[in-house]
Design an enzyme around this catalytic site. Structure first.
Site: not given
Ligand code: C5P
Length: 411
Positions: A217, A281, A286, A313, A330, A348
């Protein structure tokens, strides 16, 4: 309750000295941004500066008369040069031409600006801006060194494309960076994170499709790197787990470079055990391809299907540890900011979430600026919010960390 973002420069009296350089066209923007933060600004412009920008423009944006003549009886009667030098809490010279730098280094007082610099007891910040060849010249460097040794704070010029067509160091930093430098020079940073250990993820992740292709991304990593730098300045020990991004490592920050979400999770798990604060951050992908091919996939059919599986996650896994650190997430949203962000805060199990509207292209991804809505639940279980106005990512990072420190201190 919504707490408005404070004006960190409220009632601070700033004299901006503008000398001759094309970067002078950025000064009205700087004046406005300083005023946004509550500062009272007076502009002093040299003859060279007036070739690039008019006193009338500066008067309109600062709301104050502009000073340009040392020997004008009317101006001296209104606010004389000594009075102006005493009025200032800080003097910033931007842009500082090679000539102005030389005059300051040698203590000249041939015009109003250099005279004020000799007559003031306020801190002096100088932002040199000139052609890269001039900036590299030994005479200019020697003059700068002399100023540094005298306690003048030099704001290093940025590198990049110059108005003359050259490429290199010599550009004046952007107005928001100059405003940060003004704030830093006027404030002693209270080490509210002294003794704390932070783990921060930043940047994108890359998910391999085959040895030459990947899914990723547009995350630049700038927000996470700004958080790492700010946390270090606030006294913390910082481990920055960075996906692929081309940013310099902030001073005294331990950086661990990773590529995929799986690598990022492994690095985080390795370091987070002793952390007091974890900030997710990174823009973690995903999904990743279910299998990364060993060899380059050949072009065969008109269509092809790529099977994707969900990535772990990272933030949720840290927040769900038996004794989690203070977790900050974030949320980049394009609509219903409060609803989606507060949903993530709960889902979360985070201590705080920083939400922004990514449909505004002037902030967020790849931009140097951001605007945020911080959300957390108070001890009574009530959603609290703090709005952080559009500002540089450095300033936003400081505000997020100060709020986190305040919440940790009261919990
Ligand atoms: O669920 P979403 O992706 O919108 O959540 C965003 C937050 O979760 C951000 O702080 C991001 O760094 C964290 N995140 C993570 N691991 C993932 C997806 C998101 O740590 N696989």
């Amino acid at each position: 309750m919504t707490v408005s973002h404070v004006q960190p420069l409220l009632n601070q009296r700033i004299v901006i000295g503008i000398s001759g350089g094309i970067a002078a066209y950025k000064i009205p923007e700087l004046v406005r941004r300083l005023k946004d933060w509550g500062a009272d600004v007076r502009c002093v412009i040299t003859q060279g500066g007036q070739a690039f920008i008019t006193p009338l423009t500066l008067q309109a944006v600062s709301g104050n008369p502009v000073h340009h003549d040392l020997l004008d009886p009317a101006a001296e009667a209104a606010m004389g040069h000594i009075e102006l030098a005493k009025w200032a809490d800080l003097v910033l010279i931007a842009p500082a031409s090679a000539n102005t730098v030389a005059q300051l280094a040698h203590g000249h007082a041939g015009d109003l600006l250099t005279t004020i610099c000799l007559a003031t007891a306020a801190p002096l910040l100088v932002a040199p801006a000139m052609n890269q060849q001039m900036w590299a010249h030994a005479a200019v460097q020697a003059n700068c060194e002399q100023l540094r040794q005298r306690g003048v704070q030099l704001i290093e010029p940025a590198s990049g494309a110059q108005a003359c067509g050259d490429l290199g160091a010599g550009r004046m930093p952007e107005p928001l960076q100059l405003r940060d430098a003004v704030l830093a020079a006027l404030t002693t940073i209270e080490p509210v994170l002294a003794g704390k250990q932070l783990v921060i993820t930043a940047g994108p992740t890359r998910e391999a499709i085959d040895p030459v292709r990947y899914l990723s991304n547009h995350s630049s990593g700038k927000m996470g790197f700004a958080l790492a730098a700010a946390a270090q300045q606030l006294g913390a020990r910082v481990t920055l787990v960075a996906g692929p991004c081309q940013l310099p490592t902030p001073a005294q920050v331990q950086r661990i470079d990773v590529v995929s979400a799986a690598d990022m999770l492994a690095a985080v798990e390795h370091h987070v055990g002793t952390a007091d604060i974890f900030i997710g951050c990174a823009a973690v992908a995903d999904y990743r391809p279910a299998v990364a091919a060993d060899q380059k996939i050949k072009k065969q059919h008109d269509a092809m299907q790529l099977e994707l599986v969900k990535n772990p996650d990272i933030l949720a896994s840290v927040a769900n540890r038996p004794q989690p650190p203070f977790c900050i997430g974030f949320a980049a949203e394009t609509e219903q900011l409060e609803q989606y962000a507060s949903g993530k805060l709960t889902a979360k199990k985070l201590a705080m979430i920083a939400a922004n509207n990514v449909s505004d292209s002037s902030i967020g991804f790849n931009s140097d600026e951001n605007a945020m809505q911080l959300m957390w639940y108070d001890q009574a279980g009530k959603l609290q919010q703090q709005h952080l106005d559009k500002a540089s990512k450095q300033a936003i990072a400081m505000a997020i960390l100060r709020q986190a420190a305040a919440l940790m201190a009261t919990s």
